[in-house]
Design an enzyme around this catalytic site. Structure first.
Site, short mmCIF file in Angstrom:
data_model
loop_
_atom_site.label_atom_id
_atom_site.label_comp_id
_atom_site.label_asym_id
_atom_site.label_seq_id
_atom_site.Cartn_x
_atom_site.Cartn_y
_atom_site.Cartn_z
N CYS A 190 -3.00 10.30 1.46
CA CYS A 190 -2.34 9.10 1.03
C CYS A 190 -1.00 9.51 0.31
O CYS A 190 0.26 9.35 1.04
CB CYS A 190 -3.08 8.58 0.04
SG CYS A 190 -4.42 7.34 0.79
N LYS B 64 0.85 -1.23 0.09
CA LYS B 64 -0.03 0.01 0.13
C LYS B 64 1.06 1.20 0.15
O LYS B 64 0.50 2.20 -0.93
CB LYS B 64 -0.89 0.09 1.18
CG LYS B 64 -1.73 1.04 1.43
CD LYS B 64 -2.50 1.62 0.24
CE LYS B 64 -3.00 3.09 0.24
NZ LYS B 64 -4.21 3.38 1.34
#
Length: 412
Positions: free
Chosen positions: A257, A203
Site C-alpha cells: 500500500c 484510499k
C-alpha cells in the site's frame, strides 16, 4: 448470500473468512493450485491471527471452499494485486481486468461486483465499467458495480475488517446501496456511501498521508545525522506539543500500500503532485542511507540482519526495503546472515547462527522477538557486539555492547 471472492491473499482470504463466519456461502478463487488444495484442507498461507481457525471451521461446515474457477454467486469481490508500472508510475490494472473478464460467464442480472483492490482514481468508471457494459449489462439497473477499498492493518486484519468504517463507492447511487448490503453481512463500522472515484482517491490518499509523514520523519533523521542532533529526542520533544505527531523514521517504506499507492495519484497529475513524489523519493532513499552508515560502523565483515518483513510481527515482506539493503551490502562484499522468525525460507538461519562471528547486528524490522535479545549470547558469539537499530526498539544495552540508532548516528 453466496459470495465469490477473486484472490485469496492478504485481503481476499480474511474477507472470505468473515463472510463464511457470517453464514454466507463463500467460494475463494485463486490461480495457485497448491494454495487452493491447502485451503480446502484448512491450511492457510498467511500469518494473521484468527483466520486459520475460521477457515478450518468453515471448511468443515461447507460454508467455504477454495477453487481455481469462479461459480455463480450473488456478489463477486475482486481482491487481486495492483502493482505500479515502473516506467510511468501508473496503476497496473491487468490482474483486476483479467478477474473481471473471468467472472463474466458467471454473472447474472441483479449481481453485485465489488473491486476491493486499490486502484487509481477514475479506474472504475473509465476502465472497469466498460467490460461489463460490453457484455450487455446496464450498470445500476441489472448489475451493480462498486469500489470498496480495504483499509486494514496487518496483524489486526479481522478486527479492522469488522470494526473499521467502510467506504462504499458506487458507480451509481443504486450500486453503492447494493454493495453496502453485501458488507452489511459482517461490517459493524459505518458504511459510508459515495461515488467510486471518491472512494478510489480516498484510499490512495489515506496511504499517501502516511507515506508523506513518514518521509518527513526520515528526512529529519538524515538532517540530524548531518548536523549533529539526536533525531529521536527531537521527535520525542516535538510530540509533546498537543497538535504535533511526528512519525518514527525507519529503513524505508514497504508493503503493498504505502510504497505503491501514492504513485497512482502522482501518475494522474505529475506536474501538480510534487509533495507526493518527493515523499516517495525520500522514503526510497532510506535503504542507501542505512547502508551508508553501516559502512561507517564497520567497513567490512559479517552482518546479522534481523527481520525482512516490512511490518513487525507479520510475515509480510512485500516491497520490504530490507531486501534492497541486503542486496547493496552483499554487493559491497559483506557476509550477510538473515534471521526472521516470521518467515520460513531455506536461506534464513536461526538467531544464534546469524550472530555467530558477526561484526554487526542490523535490525530492519520491529518484531517483538528483537526487542529484548539474548545479550549473553550476543557477547559470547559475536566477533564485535555492535547493534544498529533502524526501528528504535532497543533502548538500553548492557556494558560491552554498542548501540547505534537514529539518535546517535552523528557520533560515528
Amino acid at each position: 448470500m453466496k459470495v465469490c471472492i477473486m484472490g485469496q491473499g492478504y485481503i481476499g482470504l480474511p474477507t472470505a473468512a468473515l463472510f463464511s463466519r457470517s453464514h454466507c456461502d463463500v467460494v475463494g478463487v485463486d490461480i495457485s493450485e497448491e494454495m487452493v488444495n491447502n485451503l480446502n484442507k484448512g491450511i492457510i498461507h498467511i500469518e494473521e491471527p484468527g483466520i486459520a481457525d475460521i477457515i478450518k471451521k468453515s471448511v468443515r461446515k461447507n460454508t467455504y471452499k477454495a477453487s481455481l474457477t469462479p461459480e455463480k454467486a450473488d456478489a463477486f469481490i475482486i481482491t487481486v494485486p495492483t502493482p505500479y508500472i515502473i516506467e510511468n508510475y501508473s496503476c497496473d490494472l491487468s490482474y483486476v481486468l483479467t478477474a473481471c473478464r473471468t467472472i463474466l460467464p458467471y454473472l447474472e442480472k441483479g449481481n453485485t461486483v465489488i473491486i476491493e483492490s486499490t486502484i487509481a482514481p477514475m479506474s472504475t468508471d473509465e476502465t472497469i465499467k466498460p467490460i461489463f457494459e460490453e457484455a450487455g449489462f446496464t450498470i445500476g439497473k441489472d448489475l451493480y458495480l462498486a469500489h470498496c477499498p480495504e483499509r486494514v492493518l496487518p496483524g489486526k486484519i479481522l478486527e479492522e475488517l469488522v470494526h473499521n468504517d467502510r467506504i462504499i463507492g458506487g458507480v451509481t447511487p443504486e450500486c453503492a446501496v447494493k454493495a453496502s448490503e453485501v458488507y452489511g453481512q459482517f461490517v459493524e463500522g459505518n458504511l459510508m456511501l459515495t461515488e467510486a472515484k471518491t472512494a478510489e482517491l480516498s484510499k490512495c490518499m489515506e496511504n499517501t498521508f502516511r507515506d508523506v509523514n513518514i518521509a518527513l520523519a526520515n528526512e529529519l533523521a538524515k538532517i540530524c545525522a548531518e548536523i549533529g542532533v539526536n533525531a529521536l529526542d527531537v521527535i520525542k520533544m516535538a510530540n509533546k506539543h498537543p497538535r504535533v505527531n511526528l512519525h518514527s523514521p525507519g529503513p524505508g517504506v514497504g508493503g503493498h500500500c504505502l510504497a505503491i499507492d501514492p504513485y497512482f495519484i502522482y501518475a494522474k497529475a505529475p506536474e501538480t503532485a510534487k509533495i507526493i513524489k518527493l515523499a516517495r523519493d525520500t522514503n526510497n532513499s532510506m535503504p542507501a542511507f542505512v547502508c551508508e552508515y553501516v559502512r561507517k560502523i564497520i567497513p567490512e565483515g559479517k552482518i546479522a540482519v534481523l527481520g525482512v518483513s516490512y511490518k513487525g510481527n507479520t510475515g509480510d515482506d512485500r516491497e520490504s526495503p530490507a531486501y534492497e539493503i541486503i542486496a547493496e551490502l552483499e554487493g559491497d562484499g559483506y557476509e550477510i546472515a538473515i534471521h526472521d522468525p516470521h518467515i520460513e525460507r531455506d536461506d534464513f538461519v536461526s538467531f544464534a547462527d546469524a550472530i555467530d562471528g558477526a561484526d554487526l547486528i542490523l535490525i530492519l524490522c520491529d518484531h517483538r522477538e528483537f526487542k529484548h535479545p539474548d545479550y549473553e549470547l550476543i557477547s559470547k558469539k559475536m566477533a564485535h557486539p555492535v547493534i544498529f537499530d533502524t526501528k528504535d526498539i532497543i533502548h538500553r544495552v548492557p556494558d560491552g555492547v554498542i548501540l547505534y540508532n537514529y539518535g546517535n548516528l552523528y557520533t560515528i
